[in-house]
Design an enzyme around this catalytic site. Structure first.
Site, PDB file in Angstrom:
ATOM      1  N   LYS A   1       0.983  -1.118  -0.053  1.00 35.11           N
ATOM      2  CA  LYS A   1       0.074  -0.133  -0.104  1.00 35.11           C
ATOM      3  C   LYS A   1       0.792   1.117  -0.017  1.00 35.11           C
ATOM      4  O   LYS A   1       1.899   1.203   0.663  1.00 35.11           O
ATOM      5  CB  LYS A   1      -1.142   0.089   1.192  1.00 35.11           C
ATOM      6  CG  LYS A   1      -1.969  -0.828   1.296  1.00 35.11           C
ATOM      7  CD  LYS A   1      -2.884  -0.897   2.388  1.00 35.11           C
ATOM      8  CE  LYS A   1      -4.176  -1.930   2.453  1.00 35.11           C
ATOM      9  NZ  LYS A   1      -4.932  -1.820   3.648  1.00 35.11           N
TER      10      LYS A   1
ATOM     11  N   HIS B   1      -7.619 -12.968   2.561  1.00 37.07           N
ATOM     12  CA  HIS B   1      -6.952 -12.159   3.508  1.00 37.07           C
ATOM     13  C   HIS B   1      -6.887 -12.882   4.597  1.00 37.07           C
ATOM     14  O   HIS B   1      -6.087 -12.812   5.555  1.00 37.07           O
ATOM     15  CB  HIS B   1      -7.822 -10.805   3.721  1.00 37.07           C
ATOM     16  CG  HIS B   1      -6.730  -9.830   4.350  1.00 37.07           C
ATOM     17  ND1 HIS B   1      -5.986  -9.114   3.232  1.00 37.07           N
ATOM     18  CD2 HIS B   1      -6.907  -9.098   5.417  1.00 37.07           C
ATOM     19  CE1 HIS B   1      -5.236  -8.312   4.118  1.00 37.07           C
ATOM     20  NE2 HIS B   1      -5.962  -8.167   5.189  1.00 37.07           N
TER      21      HIS B   1
ATOM     22  N   TYR C   1      -3.169  -8.135  16.484  1.00 40.50           N
ATOM     23  CA  TYR C   1      -2.900  -9.580  16.536  1.00 40.50           C
ATOM     24  C   TYR C   1      -2.756 -10.072  17.954  1.00 40.50           C
ATOM     25  O   TYR C   1      -2.756 -11.314  18.287  1.00 40.50           O
ATOM     26  CB  TYR C   1      -1.936 -10.203  15.584  1.00 40.50           C
ATOM     27  CG  TYR C   1      -2.305 -10.079  13.957  1.00 40.50           C
ATOM     28  CD1 TYR C   1      -3.180 -10.922  13.582  1.00 40.50           C
ATOM     29  CD2 TYR C   1      -1.620  -8.684  13.445  1.00 40.50           C
ATOM     30  CE1 TYR C   1      -3.593 -10.640  12.013  1.00 40.50           C
ATOM     31  CE2 TYR C   1      -2.174  -8.588  12.117  1.00 40.50           C
ATOM     32  CZ  TYR C   1      -2.955  -9.486  11.536  1.00 40.50           C
ATOM     33  OH  TYR C   1      -3.304  -9.128   9.976  1.00 40.50           O
TER      34      TYR C   1
END
Length: 282
Positions: free
Chosen positions: A151, A221, A256
């Site tokens: 990105k 994903h 996470y």
């Protein structure tokens, strides 16, 4: 257009007549709230409602600038609260089952199955976004690592495990559209020899998921989420995972850690329940 039509249809029923310029000028906050409430009642989530409100605001900016129809109520309404959802990870056994069953199932021509396996192993083994994987060229896999453009055109180095490289090479060898001199060619191609699209891969995975009766969370994903979650469970430090994923902010990667804490909590809960059963006879 869909969101705007949804508001117009609601107002048609709400006022019992056709929506006109006067309706738009006099639209009130309670009416807008009733519209959003009706959407929630239909099962529309907060994220979609936030998008719909943004659409309506843009529409009212347009009619104010171009048709002198002004209504400030639309801009005074608070945006729906969006709860941050934790990414869902597949288990290692899910991934093993997927790859094993794909080799045994009738999912198309052999080279196509090899392509799907190569994509899955790459996403899970290197933590790539699906767009990053599909933008790779054949020449990119000749080394032990890749320079991936993520990105914002930010580049990062991604290491390729031997098993990942092996699966990709098996696919390249079997693909009828890839030859020795195709170094400038995209790596992952469709049945007509053109670059694969993200939507195709997502739809293909859903078909495979249903055929093999795998969890609904399976998606391109989900493999990236699983890559990060399993590394964290193996005590890899969060900053290393950040670099591997290409996150510009550590805050993005820290989501996470919540998954890992949840795993610990579940293990403790199961232990506690087992202990209670053992102590109950006492």
């Amino acid at each position: 257009m869909r969101d705007l039509k949804d508001l117009i249809n609601f107002l048609n029923t709400h006022i019992g007549g056709e929506v006109n310029v006067g309706t738009l000028k006099n639209l009130s906050i309670p009416e807008l709230r009733s519209w959003l409430t009706s959407r929630y009642a239909r099962g529309v989530n907060a994220r979609s409602n936030a998008r719909a409100l943004s659409v309506i605001r843009n529409f009212f900016k347009y009619i104010k600038n171009n048709h002198n129809i002004d209504n400030e109520a639309v801009f005074s309404l608070s945006r729906p609260i969006q709860r941050r959802t934790l990414p869902k990870a597949l288990s290692i056994s899910n991934i093993k089952t997927l790859l094993k069953e794909m080799k045994l199932s009738d999912l198309g021509e052999p080279w196509v199955v090899k392509r799907e396996i190569a994509i899955i192993v790459l996403l899970y083994g290197a933590g790539l976004r699906i767009s990053e994987a599909l933008n790779l060229g054949v020449s990119d896999i000749n080394n032990e690592s890749l320079i991936v453009t993520g990105k914002g055109d930010k580049q990062r180095q991604v290491f390729i495990l031997p098993v990942v490289k092996k699966c990709i090479q098996e696919y390249v060898k079997a693909c009828p559209y890839l030859g020795i001199n195709d170094e400038a060619q995209y790596l992952f191609l469709g049945v007509r020899g053109k670059k694969l699209g993200r939507t195709y891969v997502a739809n293909r995975l859903q078909k495979i998921r249903r055929m093999l009766n795998l969890p609904e969370i399976l998606s391109p994903h989900a493999f990236r989420h699983s890559f990060a979650t399993h590394l964290l469970q193996e005590d890899i430090d969060i900053r290393s995972i950040q670099q591997l994923l290409g996150h510009s902010s550590l805050e993005t990667t820290q989501v996470y850690t919540h998954l890992n804490y949840q795993d610990v909590f579940n293990m403790y809960k199961n232990f506690q329940q087992g202990l209670e059963k053992k102590l109950k006879p006492l």
